[in-house]
Design a protein around this motif. Structure first.
Motif, PDB file in Angstrom:
ATOM      1  N   ASP A   1       1.265  -1.026   0.150  1.00 28.14           N
ATOM      2  CA  ASP A   1       0.081  -0.037   0.529  1.00 28.14           C
ATOM      3  C   ASP A   1       0.941   1.012  -0.244  1.00 28.14           C
ATOM      4  O   ASP A   1       0.266   2.376  -0.903  1.00 28.14           O
ATOM      5  N   ALA A   2       2.210   1.325   0.459  1.00 26.82           N
ATOM      6  CA  ALA A   2       2.616   2.583   0.902  1.00 26.82           C
ATOM      7  C   ALA A   2       3.195   2.753  -0.188  1.00 26.82           C
ATOM      8  O   ALA A   2       3.415   3.759  -1.144  1.00 26.82           O
ATOM      9  N   GLU A   3       3.836   1.625  -1.128  1.00 21.98           N
ATOM     10  CA  GLU A   3       4.934   1.419  -2.551  1.00 21.98           C
ATOM     11  C   GLU A   3       3.701   2.515  -3.785  1.00 21.98           C
ATOM     12  O   GLU A   3       3.708   3.119  -4.336  1.00 21.98           O
TER      13      GLU A   3
ATOM     14  N   ARG B   1       3.365   6.102  -3.122  1.00 20.28           N
ATOM     15  CA  ARG B   1       4.474   7.228  -3.281  1.00 20.28           C
ATOM     16  C   ARG B   1       4.635   7.032  -4.817  1.00 20.28           C
ATOM     17  O   ARG B   1       4.809   7.705  -5.293  1.00 20.28           O
ATOM     18  N   LEU B   2       4.790   5.632  -5.591  1.00 15.60           N
ATOM     19  CA  LEU B   2       4.538   5.642  -7.010  1.00 15.60           C
ATOM     20  C   LEU B   2       3.278   5.598  -7.332  1.00 15.60           C
ATOM     21  O   LEU B   2       3.731   6.814  -8.725  1.00 15.60           O
ATOM     22  N   THR B   3       2.427   6.232  -7.250  1.00 20.64           N
ATOM     23  CA  THR B   3       1.244   6.667  -7.624  1.00 20.64           C
ATOM     24  C   THR B   3       1.176   8.115  -7.718  1.00 20.64           C
ATOM     25  O   THR B   3       0.982   9.100  -8.846  1.00 20.64           O
ATOM     26  N   LYS B   4       2.343   8.633  -6.940  1.00 21.44           N
ATOM     27  CA  LYS B   4       2.088   9.940  -7.190  1.00 21.44           C
ATOM     28  C   LYS B   4       3.477  10.530  -7.319  1.00 21.44           C
ATOM     29  O   LYS B   4       3.771  11.469  -7.900  1.00 21.44           O
ATOM     30  N   LEU B   5       4.435   9.685  -8.353  1.00 24.69           N
ATOM     31  CA  LEU B   5       5.346   9.586  -8.757  1.00 24.69           C
ATOM     32  C   LEU B   5       4.723   9.785 -10.848  1.00 24.69           C
ATOM     33  O   LEU B   5       6.037  10.208 -11.458  1.00 24.69           O
ATOM     34  N   GLY B   6       3.450   9.213 -10.044  1.00 27.86           N
ATOM     35  CA  GLY B   6       3.717   8.995 -11.637  1.00 27.86           C
ATOM     36  C   GLY B   6       3.808   8.046 -12.628  1.00 27.86           C
ATOM     37  O   GLY B   6       3.401   7.488 -13.610  1.00 27.86           O
ATOM     38  N   VAL B   7       3.488   6.770 -11.704  1.00 27.08           N
ATOM     39  CA  VAL B   7       3.847   4.852 -11.767  1.00 27.08           C
ATOM     40  C   VAL B   7       2.285   4.481 -12.102  1.00 27.08           C
ATOM     41  O   VAL B   7       1.127   4.706 -11.600  1.00 27.08           O
TER      42      VAL B   7
ATOM     43  N   ASP C   1      -4.950 -14.649  -0.218  1.00 26.16           N
ATOM     44  CA  ASP C   1      -4.114 -15.889   0.889  1.00 26.16           C
ATOM     45  C   ASP C   1      -2.841 -15.148   1.800  1.00 26.16           C
ATOM     46  O   ASP C   1      -3.940 -13.809   2.393  1.00 26.16           O
ATOM     47  N   THR C   2      -1.696 -15.129   1.578  1.00 18.33           N
ATOM     48  CA  THR C   2      -0.597 -15.002   2.443  1.00 18.33           C
ATOM     49  C   THR C   2       0.342 -13.386   1.463  1.00 18.33           C
ATOM     50  O   THR C   2       1.500 -13.458   2.315  1.00 18.33           O
ATOM     51  N   VAL C   3      -0.470 -13.286   0.679  1.00 21.79           N
ATOM     52  CA  VAL C   3       0.720 -11.980  -0.191  1.00 21.79           C
ATOM     53  C   VAL C   3      -0.501 -10.727  -0.170  1.00 21.79           C
ATOM     54  O   VAL C   3      -2.081 -10.811  -0.661  1.00 21.79           O
ATOM     55  N   LYS C   4       0.046  -9.719  -1.097  1.00 28.43           N
ATOM     56  CA  LYS C   4      -0.999  -8.284  -1.342  1.00 28.43           C
ATOM     57  C   LYS C   4       0.667  -7.936  -2.520  1.00 28.43           C
ATOM     58  O   LYS C   4       1.441  -8.077  -2.267  1.00 28.43           O
ATOM     59  N   TYR C   5      -0.293  -8.019  -3.023  1.00 24.59           N
ATOM     60  CA  TYR C   5       0.308  -7.155  -4.704  1.00 24.59           C
ATOM     61  C   TYR C   5       0.015  -5.759  -5.820  1.00 24.59           C
ATOM     62  O   TYR C   5      -1.701  -5.911  -5.372  1.00 24.59           O
ATOM     63  N   ALA C   6       0.611  -5.224  -6.226  1.00 24.32           N
ATOM     64  CA  ALA C   6      -0.029  -4.698  -6.979  1.00 24.32           C
ATOM     65  C   ALA C   6       0.729  -4.732  -8.775  1.00 24.32           C
ATOM     66  O   ALA C   6       2.271  -5.244  -8.162  1.00 24.32           O
ATOM     67  N   ILE C   7       0.392  -4.363  -9.424  1.00 20.34           N
ATOM     68  CA  ILE C   7       1.046  -4.609 -10.430  1.00 20.34           C
ATOM     69  C   ILE C   7       1.353  -3.414 -11.109  1.00 20.34           C
ATOM     70  O   ILE C   7       0.725  -2.466 -11.989  1.00 20.34           O
TER      71      ILE C   7
ATOM     72  N   GLY D   1       8.345  -1.028 -21.486  1.00 19.22           N
ATOM     73  CA  GLY D   1       8.085  -2.798 -21.650  1.00 19.22           C
ATOM     74  C   GLY D   1       7.644  -3.862 -21.257  1.00 19.22           C
ATOM     75  O   GLY D   1       6.687  -5.639 -21.463  1.00 19.22           O
ATOM     76  N   ASN D   2       6.971  -3.050 -19.850  1.00 22.46           N
ATOM     77  CA  ASN D   2       6.826  -5.167 -18.701  1.00 22.46           C
ATOM     78  C   ASN D   2       6.225  -4.028 -17.461  1.00 22.46           C
ATOM     79  O   ASN D   2       5.974  -3.095 -17.482  1.00 22.46           O
ATOM     80  N   ASN D   3       5.327  -5.139 -17.447  1.00 20.28           N
ATOM     81  CA  ASN D   3       4.572  -5.048 -15.946  1.00 20.28           C
ATOM     82  C   ASN D   3       5.848  -5.840 -14.976  1.00 20.28           C
ATOM     83  O   ASN D   3       6.500  -6.910 -14.874  1.00 20.28           O
ATOM     84  N   ILE D   4       5.251  -5.159 -13.696  1.00 22.84           N
ATOM     85  CA  ILE D   4       6.302  -5.442 -12.716  1.00 22.84           C
ATOM     86  C   ILE D   4       5.243  -5.810 -11.413  1.00 22.84           C
ATOM     87  O   ILE D   4       4.931  -5.082 -11.273  1.00 22.84           O
ATOM     88  N   GLN D   5       5.601  -7.472 -11.157  1.00 19.58           N
ATOM     89  CA  GLN D   5       4.903  -7.185  -9.105  1.00 19.58           C
ATOM     90  C   GLN D   5       5.233  -6.951  -8.229  1.00 19.58           C
ATOM     91  O   GLN D   5       6.870  -7.019  -8.579  1.00 19.58           O
ATOM     92  N   LEU D   6       4.845  -6.306  -7.520  1.00 18.29           N
ATOM     93  CA  LEU D   6       5.103  -5.997  -6.295  1.00 18.29           C
ATOM     94  C   LEU D   6       4.325  -6.939  -5.394  1.00 18.29           C
ATOM     95  O   LEU D   6       3.242  -6.915  -5.032  1.00 18.29           O
TER      96      LEU D   6
END
Length: 132
Positions: A89-91, A94-100, A110-116, A122-127
């Protein structure tokens, strides 16, 4: 055996360098001119400088099958790779404010929270955040 380097295909090394350092916060480890407009450009995590290096690989520029694979992953919405973070959530904030741009907002599964996110190269990166 241990992993010391991973390669991420990028279409523009300089654009990728700016995104990965200025937005994501990685640090340059090596930046050597290989000639022909190519560089051996590796990055490391700012908080794990002795950890694995990320090679910003200009593969899609020189090797059509790499570009086809990269395009297929991007079009399908699949991440090319994953970066672990302490707090998705924090990332995301932070990244949305930088225009990402994100194709998937923070989501719990389940046991993870993710965002892409889209790395603009050219790439999607999963956090990923591992939940306790």
């Amino acid at each position: 055996m241990k992993v010391t380097l991973i390669s991420i295909p990028v279409r523009d090394q300089e654009k990728a360098r700016k995104f990965y350092t200025e937005k994501l916060g990685f640090k340059i480890k090596k930046d050597d001119d290989l000639g022909g407009g190519n560089r051996w450009l590796t990055l490391v995590s700012a908080d794990w400088e002795d950890g694995p290096e990320i090679l910003l690989e200009p593969g899609p520029v020189h090797f059509e099958p790499c570009k086809v694979y990269q395009d297929a992953l991007l079009e399908a919405g699949y991440p090319y790779t994953q970066f672990d973070v302490d707090n998705v959530d924090a990332e995301y904030e932070r990244l949305t404010k930088l225009g990402v741009e994100f194709s998937a907002k923070p989501t719990t599964l389940d046991t993870v929270k993710y965002a892409i996110l889209n790395d603009t190269c050219g790439n999607n990166i999963q956090l990923v955040e591992y939940l306790k």
